[in-house]
Enzyme design. Structure first.
Site, short mmCIF file in Angstrom:
data_model
loop_
_atom_site.label_atom_id
_atom_site.label_comp_id
_atom_site.label_asym_id
_atom_site.label_seq_id
_atom_site.Cartn_x
_atom_site.Cartn_y
_atom_site.Cartn_z
N ARG A 82 34.63 46.00 42.19
CA ARG A 82 33.73 45.92 43.36
C ARG A 82 33.81 47.12 43.95
NH1 ARG A 82 35.68 43.47 47.42
NH2 ARG A 82 37.40 42.75 46.71
N GLY A 222 31.51 42.36 37.40
CA GLY A 222 32.01 41.23 38.26
C GLY A 222 31.21 40.90 39.50
N LYS A 230 30.85 36.89 45.39
CA LYS A 230 30.62 37.31 46.64
C LYS A 230 29.73 37.55 47.38
CE LYS A 230 35.39 37.88 45.67
NZ LYS A 230 36.47 36.73 45.91
N HIS A 250 37.05 32.89 52.39
CA HIS A 250 37.71 33.26 51.33
C HIS A 250 38.94 32.38 50.87
CE1 HIS A 250 39.58 37.12 49.17
NE2 HIS A 250 39.11 36.28 48.19
N CYS A 274 48.13 38.50 46.78
CA CYS A 274 48.98 37.57 47.67
C CYS A 274 49.23 36.04 47.07
CB CYS A 274 48.65 37.31 48.95
SG CYS A 274 48.93 39.27 49.99
N LYS A 276 46.95 33.85 45.64
CA LYS A 276 45.84 32.85 46.04
C LYS A 276 45.62 31.65 44.66
CE LYS A 276 41.49 33.50 47.87
NZ LYS A 276 41.14 34.51 46.89
N ASN A 278 47.68 31.65 41.97
CA ASN A 278 48.91 30.74 41.66
C ASN A 278 49.03 29.74 42.57
OD1 ASN A 278 49.29 32.82 40.01
ND2 ASN A 278 50.85 33.87 40.99
N ARG A 389 39.78 40.90 33.78
CA ARG A 389 39.68 39.59 34.18
C ARG A 389 39.37 38.45 33.14
NH1 ARG A 389 38.92 38.82 40.14
NH2 ARG A 389 39.23 40.92 40.95
#
EC number: 4.1.1.32
Length: 612
Positions: A82, A222, A230, A250, A274, A276, A278, A389
């Site tokens: 992005r 993406g 998004k 989000h 962070c 997410k 997982n 990705r």
């Protein structure tokens, strides 16, 4: 029979919607494609387009035994993520976009992009891609149509959304839709040979909140090009949500079932890197608990008839970061890819036609890296791009909750905020109330690590993990959170702040994380049910070590006690930075809500009291 003529379309258009047909016809005149094709979302279309892209060199067909019906794309090295610096919110005034967005004048931006778009699809096919956000059987669906000259985008949209003939039928003869324009900006002259990954050096990802339009130019990658993700699901939807009284966030959506078979649905907002995905695909390590995924990235939250907040996942697939994903960190993500039907981008290729990336098990002796070069374990560069990705259907996930297809959504019991903080923030705390929760979300941040540019330990602010995705003024967005809390009253979910990333003085992690985060979720459930007390700390109602289920965990109890601490000196050192950030959020036309500022004053008082 429609009277609208669309140049380059073979046969009759599969819709009688005059607004849609006129919009397509106008844009065909602008973009000047050779052909126009309505994407129907069929397997035949997938097979045709993937075969075409393999022949053109855009895709590599992977080993059918190991990765059936799966493909690898390698993007242009200048088109890999992005581009927030080229992402614009085009409101009538700069104040509408607020302090956190790049603003552009709507009329000027449309004039500029109209010239960029003119003839930009020459030599290419324009695909008309109708899509539905969320379950296709929603009685009041949010719909969109993307015009694109990228087959890669059509394939990605087939995985990530409910796309094609069904969505077009939902739009019907008179239905409305969000119009999305996308061109890679690489026209072909007669006889000119195409490249494997067409794109343009100049990139624009633009949003028009007043008219609910998305225009994207120059990128094939993406979130820049898959406009349902998004651009629609967060930036435009956040504006819709404010106007209509719901929330576009989000957030992952997790279904948690207790040993007593009681079900809890948890939404969680974490900044990137962070954990997410997982957490969304958690494998609990405590007996009797199970977890399923409703969504891993985006939640739309609306009030139900009973006054509770219900969430749907507007997406239909996972678009996950590959490096770091493996059978230890996220076994369910790996199992989701096993049946195939996956589009990989910018990962490495093994000699036998499989894929590999950093932190995946069984490092091969030789690979072809994401740039197409030979790679060995001695190579100085990673084999896969850090933002490489996998794009895979949600339905293939072994722990996909059947509710992801329920248009009513799931009732949310708890909302989690979490960042990557090596110190300061305890493992888990509960907010005092919704206003306190809104302040916690507004000041959500992650500490810089040594691996990132910038000062180690410096805070990167990311309010509600929405910093790049709020489609309007961030102060008004915080006001919308406050307003939703007032509307929902005592039926709003409980809100918790978590931090899996506390470190000891020697740099080691104090909490094992991953599947053991289920122990924290169990405590959260216990709080919701009123089964456990909590310590009153600077952070809020913080868990006591004796109330966490630590059965079978070999982490030293002293480490867990330290992970649960909220050191006053560390909180104090954050205050000036946080106060400055609140000032910034209120610096462009709209004020930060009084409730948030009052909560910040209360936080300062708690810090002062803890110090004395």
């Amino acid at each position: 029979m429609s009277t609208v003529s669309i140049k380059g379309l073979e046969g009759e258009a599969p819709t009688k919607n005059e607004v849609l047909l006129n919009w397509i016809a106008e844009n065909v005149e602008l973009f000047q494609p050779d052909r126009v094709v309505f994407a129907d979302g069929s397997q035949e279309e997938w097979d045709r387009l993937t075969t075409q892209l393999v022949e053109s060199g855009t895709l590599i067909r992977l080993n059918e035994e190991k990765r059936p019906n799966s493909f690898l794309a390698r993007s242009n090295p200048a088109d890999v993520a992005r581009v927030e610096s080229r992402t614009f919110i085009c409101t009538p005034t700069p104040e509408g976009a607020g302090p956190t967005n790049h603003w552009a004048d709507p009329a000027e931006m449309k004039a500029e992009l109209t010239e960029r778009f003119r003839g930009s699809m020459k030599g290419r096919t324009m695909y008309v891609v109708p899509f539905c956000m969320g379950p296709i059987n929603d009685p009041a669906p949010k719909l969109g149509v993307q015009l694109t000259d990228s087959e890669y985008v059509v394939l990605s949209m087939r995985i990530m959304t409910r796309m094609g003939a069904e969505a077009l039928a939902k739009i019907g003869d008179t239905g409305s839709f969000v119009p999305c324009l996308h061109s890679v900006g690489a026209p072909l002259e007669p006889g000119q040979e195409d490249v494997a990954w067409p794109c343009n050096e100049e990139k624009y990802i633009t949003h028009f909140p007043e008219t609910k339009e998305i225009w994207s130019y120059g990128s094939g990658y993406g979130g820049n090009a898959i406009l349902a993700k998004k651009c629609y699901a967060l930036r435009i939807a956040s504006v819709m949500a404010k106007e209509e009284g719901w929330m576009a966030e989000h957030m992952l959506i997790l279904k948690l079932t207790s040993p007593e078979k009681k079900v809890y649905y948890i939404a969680a907002a974490f900044p990137s890197a962070c954990g997410k995905t997982n957490l969304a695909m958690l494998q609990p390590t405590i007996d009797g608990w199970s977890a399923e995924v409703v969504g891993d990235d985006i939640a739309w939250l609306r009030f139900g008839e009973d006054g509770r907040l219900y969430a749907i996942n507007p997406e239909n697939g996972f678009f996950g970061v590959a490096p770091g994903t493996n059978y230890s960190s996220n076994p369910n993500a790996m199992r989701t890819m096993e049946p195939g039907n996956t589009l990989f981008t910018n990962v490495a290729l093994t000699d036998d036609g499989d894929i590999w990336w950093e932190d995946l098990e069984n490092m091969p002796e030789h690979l072809t890296d994401w740039l197409g070069n030979d790679w060995t374990p001695e190579s100085s560069q990673p084999s896969s791009h850090p933002n490489s990705r996998y794009c895979v259907p949600l339905a293939q996930c072994p722990v996909a909750a059947e509710e992801y297809n329920d248009p009513q959504g799931v009732p949310i019991s708890a909302i989690l905020f979490g960042g990557r903080r090596p110190d300061t923030v305890p493992l888990v705390s509960q907010a005092h109330n919704w206003d306190h929760a809104t302040m916690i979300g507004a000041l959500l941040s992650s500490g810089q690590t040594a691996a990132a540019e910038g000062t180690v330990g410096a805070l990167r602010h990311d309010p509600m993990a929405m910093l790049p995705f709020i489609g309007y003024n961030a102060a008004d967005y915080l006001q919308h959170w406050i307003d939703m809390g007032k509307k929902g009253g005592d039926k709003m979910p409980e809100v918790f702040l978590v931090n899996w990333f506390r470190r000891g003085d020697d740099g080691r992690f104090l909490w094992p994380g991953f599947g053991d985060n289920s122990r924290v979720l169990k405590w959260i459930v216990d709080r919701i049910e009123g089964r456990v007390e909590a310590d009153e700390t600077i952070a809020g109602y913080t868990a006591r070590v004796e109330d966490l289920d630590l059965t079978g965990l070999d982490t030293p109890i002293e480490d867990i006690r330290e992970a649960l601490s909220a050191p006053a000196a560390q909180w104090k050192s954050d205050l000036a930075d946080n106060e400055e950030y609140l000032t910034f959020l209120g610096s462009k036309g709209s004020a930060v809500p009084a409730e948030v500022l009052e909560q910040f004053e209360a936080l300062k008082a708690r810090v002062a009291a803890a110090e004395s």
